[in-house]
Design a protein around this motif. Structure first.
Motif, PDB file in Angstrom:
ATOM      1  N   LYS A   1       0.827  -1.212   0.000  1.00 58.29           N
ATOM      2  CA  LYS A   1       0.000   0.000   0.000  1.00 58.29           C
ATOM      3  C   LYS A   1       0.858   1.257   0.000  1.00 58.29           C
ATOM      4  O   LYS A   1       0.528   2.256  -0.631  1.00 58.29           O
ATOM      5  CB  LYS A   1      -0.932   0.003   1.212  1.00 58.29           C
ATOM      6  CG  LYS A   1      -1.917   1.147   1.223  1.00 58.29           C
ATOM      7  CD  LYS A   1      -2.907   1.026   2.379  1.00 58.29           C
ATOM      8  CE  LYS A   1      -3.927   2.174   2.330  1.00 58.29           C
ATOM      9  NZ  LYS A   1      -4.899   2.077   3.444  1.00 58.29           N
TER      10      LYS A   1
ATOM     11  N   VAL B   1      -2.421   6.545  -3.763  1.00 61.69           N
ATOM     12  CA  VAL B   1      -3.178   6.305  -2.536  1.00 61.69           C
ATOM     13  C   VAL B   1      -2.780   7.337  -1.477  1.00 61.69           C
ATOM     14  O   VAL B   1      -1.595   7.598  -1.267  1.00 61.69           O
ATOM     15  CB  VAL B   1      -2.915   4.873  -1.996  1.00 61.69           C
ATOM     16  CG1 VAL B   1      -3.596   4.677  -0.649  1.00 61.69           C
ATOM     17  CG2 VAL B   1      -3.405   3.842  -3.002  1.00 61.69           C
TER      18      VAL B   1
ATOM     19  N   ASP C   1      -0.766   3.798   8.158  1.00 60.86           N
ATOM     20  CA  ASP C   1      -0.209   3.091   7.006  1.00 60.86           C
ATOM     21  C   ASP C   1       1.315   3.063   7.029  1.00 60.86           C
ATOM     22  O   ASP C   1       1.930   2.165   6.458  1.00 60.86           O
ATOM     23  CB  ASP C   1      -0.666   3.756   5.702  1.00 60.86           C
ATOM     24  CG  ASP C   1      -2.164   3.666   5.496  1.00 60.86           C
ATOM     25  OD1 ASP C   1      -2.755   2.639   5.879  1.00 60.86           O
ATOM     26  OD2 ASP C   1      -2.744   4.641   4.970  1.00 60.86           O
TER      27      ASP C   1
END
Length: 326
Positions: free
Chosen positions: A38, A44, A50
């Motif tokens: 990710k 993104v 994250d």
């Protein structure tokens, strides 16, 4: 725990076999698992969660994790012994204190009651052997399938920092300032380089230790207290001394047609074989102790050291993202 994370130093890194996870080992005996898949997606929007570990696992409460090694089935963690963890366990977000699937015990020296630190591990995929450089001055060769000790190489007089497998040769460097060349077909010492004895690379004020070694079919790369330098493989003569600003090299690697190097410096360097600086990457750590890179499933270079931060470079030229232990 937050204080621990803030003052932590990351000493080792590796990727999972699928390439989607980065595992980092620190001075508090923990491994942190990051989901890279990710993080590297540029379209993104990332939040703090994250960029922090999806899981932290305490492996060794009484010591640091100097080395990690990724194999297709297991993550090998070097503490006083080698612990093998199944990748399913490492990737799980629910397992906080997993038990290793197996353990390889490192022999103790007869004159010592202390277990040896495991400073470096490399994998010979063709033979399925692992080479272990330890704090007791020895290199151990194990068969990974049977986990049987095959050989002990004991020509260093101080502890090991770095190993490199190059065809039928094993190259080792350590605190004694010697770069040893071994023939792994016979396990015999075939030659050596003593960089600190060469005036062009010696830095007596920093010591004689060798922090990083690497090689290809033409050259041997090494650095530490002595300046980072290339040596002709055949003649073992000095070829290039790299003009970088450091106070000791801890990681050095020949990667394709470039030289990658870092250490006690605020910059991580990418250079040509003749010493031209191709890229300078500003790093978070005062000293870089560990690098990890891969090309699949995505191009990634991760730099870590005396900081809880890990710098992620998608193209090896500049920093794209920064991970953190907290």
């Amino acid at each position: 725990m937050l204080t621990k994370d803030f003052y932590s130093t990351i000493l080792s890194q590796t990727f999972s076999p699928c390439g989607n996870y980065l595992i980092a080992g620190d001075t508090y005996g923990r491994i942190s698992v990051f989901n890279l898949s990710k993080i590297v997606q540029t379209d993104v929007v990332l939040n703090k969660e994250d960029l922090t570990p999806r899981n932290k696992i305490t492996i060794n409460e009484n010591g640091q994790i100097n080395s990690l090694l990724s194999t297709p089935s297991f993550l090998l963690v070097g503490v006083s012994d080698i612990l093998g963890y199944n990748w399913k366990t490492i990737k799980s977000t629910t397992v906080q204190k997993p038990q290793p699937d197996w353990r390889i015990e490192i022999p103790n020296r007869k004159d010592s009651f202390e277990n040896a630190d495991i400073n470096v591990m490399i994998h010979d995929k063709e033979k399925n052997h692992i080479f272990i450089g330890c704090g007791n001055n020895n290199i151990y060769v194990f068969d990974l399938e049977t986990r049987r000790l095959l050989k002990t190489l004991n020509k260093h007089t101080d502890y090991l920092h770095s190993l490199c497998n190059n065809g039928t040769d094993l190259i080792s460097g350590g605190e004694d300032g010697v770069v040893n060349l071994w023939d792994i077909r016979t396990y015999k010492l075939t030659n050596k380089i003593v960089p600190h004895s060469n005036e062009a690379v010696a830095r007596p004020e920093l010591g004689k230790w060798i922090g990083g070694v690497s090689a290809n079919e033409d050259y041997i790369l090494c650095g530490g207290g002595p300046k980072l330098s290339l040596w002709h493989y055949r003649f073992l003569t000095n070829s290039t001394v790299f003009p970088i600003n450091d106070r000791g090299i801890h990681v050095a690697e020949i990667h394709k047609e470039k030289i990658l190097a870092g250490g006690k410096s605020r910059l991580f360097y990418q250079m040509s074989f003749v010493g031209e600086i191709v890229a300078e990457i500003a790093v978070s750590a005062v000293t870089t102790y560990s690098i990890a890179h891969q090309e699949h499933p995505f191009n990634t270079l991760c730099l870590a050291g005396s900081s809880p931060k890990i710098d992620v470079c998608a193209n090896f030229m500049y920093k794209n993202q920064q991970l953190s232990l907290y």
